[in-house]
Enzyme design. Structure first.
Site, PDB file in Angstrom:
ATOM      1  N   ASN A  15       0.850  -1.185   0.000  1.00 57.17           N
ATOM      2  CA  ASN A  15       0.000   0.000   0.000  1.00 57.17           C
ATOM      3  C   ASN A  15       0.892   1.244   0.000  1.00 57.17           C
ATOM      4  OD1 ASN A  15      -1.354   2.281   1.212  1.00 57.17           O
ATOM      5  ND2 ASN A  15      -3.058   0.907   1.672  1.00 57.17           N
ATOM      6  N   LYS A  18       0.528   3.711   3.016  1.00 55.62           N
ATOM      7  CA  LYS A  18       1.145   3.170   4.226  1.00 55.62           C
ATOM      8  C   LYS A  18       2.660   3.216   4.157  1.00 55.62           C
ATOM      9  CE  LYS A  18      -1.506  -0.769   5.660  1.00 55.62           C
ATOM     10  NZ  LYS A  18      -1.460  -2.245   5.744  1.00 55.62           N
ATOM     11  N   ASP A  73      -0.950  -4.238   9.757  1.00 49.29           N
ATOM     12  CA  ASP A  73      -2.321  -4.554   9.379  1.00 49.29           C
ATOM     13  C   ASP A  73      -3.217  -3.567  10.103  1.00 49.29           C
ATOM     14  OD1 ASP A  73      -3.885  -6.376   7.664  1.00 49.29           O
ATOM     15  OD2 ASP A  73      -4.994  -6.699   9.518  1.00 49.29           O
ATOM     16  N   PHE A 157      -4.787   8.592   2.478  1.00 53.99           N
ATOM     17  CA  PHE A 157      -5.211   7.517   1.575  1.00 53.99           C
ATOM     18  C   PHE A 157      -6.415   6.823   2.202  1.00 53.99           C
ATOM     19  CE2 PHE A 157      -3.727   3.794   3.985  1.00 53.99           C
ATOM     20  CZ  PHE A 157      -2.833   4.382   4.872  1.00 53.99           C
ATOM     21  N   GLY A 158      -6.939   5.835   1.518  1.00 50.89           N
ATOM     22  CA  GLY A 158      -7.978   4.976   2.085  1.00 50.89           C
ATOM     23  C   GLY A 158      -9.185   5.757   2.595  1.00 50.89           C
ATOM     24  N   TYR A 159      -9.535   5.487   3.847  1.00 50.05           N
ATOM     25  CA  TYR A 159     -10.731   6.088   4.452  1.00 50.05           C
ATOM     26  C   TYR A 159     -10.480   7.496   5.015  1.00 50.05           C
ATOM     27  CZ  TYR A 159     -12.637   1.322   4.256  1.00 50.05           C
ATOM     28  OH  TYR A 159     -13.094   0.086   3.839  1.00 50.05           O
ATOM     29  N   LYS A 180      -0.642  14.129  10.519  1.00 48.45           N
ATOM     30  CA  LYS A 180      -1.247  12.797  10.629  1.00 48.45           C
ATOM     31  C   LYS A 180      -0.246  11.826  11.262  1.00 48.45           C
ATOM     32  CE  LYS A 180      -3.261   8.884   8.249  1.00 48.45           C
ATOM     33  NZ  LYS A 180      -3.348   8.095   7.021  1.00 48.45           N
ATOM     34  N   HIS A 185      -3.307   6.213  14.377  1.00 46.84           N
ATOM     35  CA  HIS A 185      -3.180   4.855  14.905  1.00 46.84           C
ATOM     36  C   HIS A 185      -1.793   4.277  14.608  1.00 46.84           C
ATOM     37  CE1 HIS A 185      -4.453   5.033  10.824  1.00 46.84           C
ATOM     38  NE2 HIS A 185      -4.530   3.736  10.624  1.00 46.84           N
ATOM     39  N   ARG A 186      -1.311   4.527  13.398  1.00 45.12           N
ATOM     40  CA  ARG A 186       0.011   4.026  12.980  1.00 45.12           C
ATOM     41  C   ARG A 186       1.109   4.723  13.780  1.00 45.12           C
ATOM     42  NH1 ARG A 186      -1.358   4.415   8.230  1.00 45.12           N
ATOM     43  NH2 ARG A 186      -2.052   2.252   8.217  1.00 45.12           N
TER      44      ARG A 186
HETATM   45  O1  LIG Z   1      -1.825  -5.408   3.323  1.00 47.65           O
HETATM   46  P1  LIG Z   1      -0.964  -4.290   2.761  1.00 47.65           P
HETATM   47  O2  LIG Z   1      -0.123  -4.717   1.602  1.00 47.65           O
HETATM   48  O3  LIG Z   1      -0.150  -3.613   3.818  1.00 47.65           O
HETATM   49  O4  LIG Z   1      -1.940  -3.149   2.171  1.00 47.65           O
HETATM   50  P2  LIG Z   1      -3.511  -3.040   2.408  1.00 47.65           P
HETATM   51  O5  LIG Z   1      -3.965  -1.756   1.839  1.00 47.65           O
HETATM   52  O6  LIG Z   1      -4.188  -4.297   1.935  1.00 47.65           O
HETATM   53  O7  LIG Z   1      -3.582  -2.922   3.994  1.00 47.65           O
HETATM   54  P3  LIG Z   1      -4.505  -3.725   5.027  1.00 47.65           P
HETATM   55  O8  LIG Z   1      -4.712  -5.109   4.581  1.00 47.65           O
HETATM   56  O9  LIG Z   1      -3.882  -3.498   6.380  1.00 47.65           O
HETATM   57  O10 LIG Z   1      -5.887  -2.950   4.964  1.00 47.65           O
HETATM   58  C1  LIG Z   1      -5.961  -1.656   5.534  1.00 47.65           C
HETATM   59  C2  LIG Z   1      -7.262  -1.000   5.136  1.00 47.65           C
HETATM   60  O11 LIG Z   1      -7.552   0.050   6.061  1.00 47.65           O
HETATM   61  C3  LIG Z   1      -7.391   1.317   5.444  1.00 47.65           C
HETATM   62  N1  LIG Z   1      -6.523   2.147   6.272  1.00 47.65           N
HETATM   63  C4  LIG Z   1      -5.521   1.726   7.099  1.00 47.65           C
HETATM   64  N2  LIG Z   1      -4.851   2.761   7.611  1.00 47.65           N
HETATM   65  C5  LIG Z   1      -5.428   3.863   7.121  1.00 47.65           C
HETATM   66  C6  LIG Z   1      -5.154   5.232   7.253  1.00 47.65           C
HETATM   67  O12 LIG Z   1      -4.129   5.682   7.968  1.00 47.65           O
HETATM   68  N3  LIG Z   1      -5.951   6.085   6.604  1.00 47.65           N
HETATM   69  C7  LIG Z   1      -6.961   5.650   5.844  1.00 47.65           C
HETATM   70  N4  LIG Z   1      -7.268   4.379   5.622  1.00 47.65           N
HETATM   71  C8  LIG Z   1      -6.503   3.470   6.263  1.00 47.65           C
HETATM   72  C9  LIG Z   1      -6.720   1.064   4.090  1.00 47.65           C
HETATM   73  O13 LIG Z   1      -7.115   1.972   3.126  1.00 47.65           O
HETATM   74  C10 LIG Z   1      -7.190  -0.344   3.759  1.00 47.65           C
HETATM   75  O14 LIG Z   1      -8.461  -0.307   3.171  1.00 47.65           O
HETATM   76 MG   LIG Z   2      -3.855  -6.046   2.880  1.00 47.82          MG
END
Ligand SMILES: O=P(O)(O)OP(=O)(O)OP(=O)(O)OC[C@H]1O[C@@H](n2cnc3c(O)ncnc32)[C@H](O)[C@@H]1O
Ligand SMILES: [Mg+2]
EC number: 3.6.1.66
Length: 200
Positions: A15, A18, A73, A157-159, A180, A185-186
């Protein structure tokens, strides 16, 4: 188990968001290499907890690289959804990606009032010294917030665009990366990990 010295680590994630955050948090202390330098195949995240999945991913990268590996994770646990999407956050919209995940979350919460939109990001970090390490180092962090009614912000990214940081009144996607990376959390899990590694 705190007397560990590492000069190089593989980051067991595909990701990009991340990886950038983990690199920023650790890069000053240790040389960190993305797992893509060693392997393209993803580990199967078959665990029932963030910790189990983090360990699975860390072992997978350590096996492929022959180096110590750190995995993250993480996910979003929403109160009104009984903690979903949780460990399934990345796959919430059946693997269609961040935009689809966010659209599905907004839809699931469309009739939920503000005072019931509590949520938290969770992060489990797992560090293994080698693929079969019987004593992985585990650190967790959580970040409390609320789910907005519409996306806001361009960072992260993500949410992140849907996650309100209540004390600041902005989404986590409106925070500059440096901010951030102090609050998330990270970041919280990483403070504990740095302590364990004697890097704090
Ligand atoms: O497993 P890897 O390869 O590390 O990559 P991934 O994206 O699949 O990672 P996860 O399995 O841990 O899933 C994490 C989910 O939670 C979300 N997420 C985690 N940390 C976040 C953050 O800091 N901000 C926004 N969304 C986050 C992310 O977008 C994913 O949908
Ligand atoms: Mg994953």
């Amino acid at each position: 188990m705190s007397e560990v010295t590492f000069s190089r680590l593989v980051l067991a994630s595909n990701n990009a968001g991340k990886l950038k955050e983990l690199q920023a948090m650790l890069g000053a202390h240790i040389e960190v290499l993305p797992q893509s330098q060693f392997i393209s195949e993803e580990a199967e995240e078959t665990g029932l907890s963030f910790i189990e999945n983090a360990i699975i991913k860390a072992r997978h990268a350590a096996r492929a690289s022959g180096l110590p590996a750190l995995a993250d994770d993480s996910g979003l646990a929403v109160d009104a959804l009984g903690g979903a999407p949780g460990i399934y956050s990345a796959r919430y919209a059946d693997g269609q990606g961040d935009a689809a995940n966010n659209a599905k979350l907004l839809d699931a919460l469309k009739n939920v009032p503000d005072d019931q939109r509590g949520a938290r990001f969770i992060c489990a970090l797992a560090l293994v010294r080698h693929a079969d390490d019987p004593v992985p180092i585990i650190c967790e962090g959580a970040w409390e917030g609320r789910i907005l009614h519409a996306a806001k912000g361009e960072h992260g990214f993500g949410y992140d665009p849907l996650f309100l940081v209540p004390e600041l009144g902005v989404s986590s996607a409106e925070l500059p990366a440096e901010q951030k990376n102090q609050l998330s959390h990270r970041a919280r899990a990483m403070v504990l990990l740095r302590q364990r590694l004697g890097l704090a």
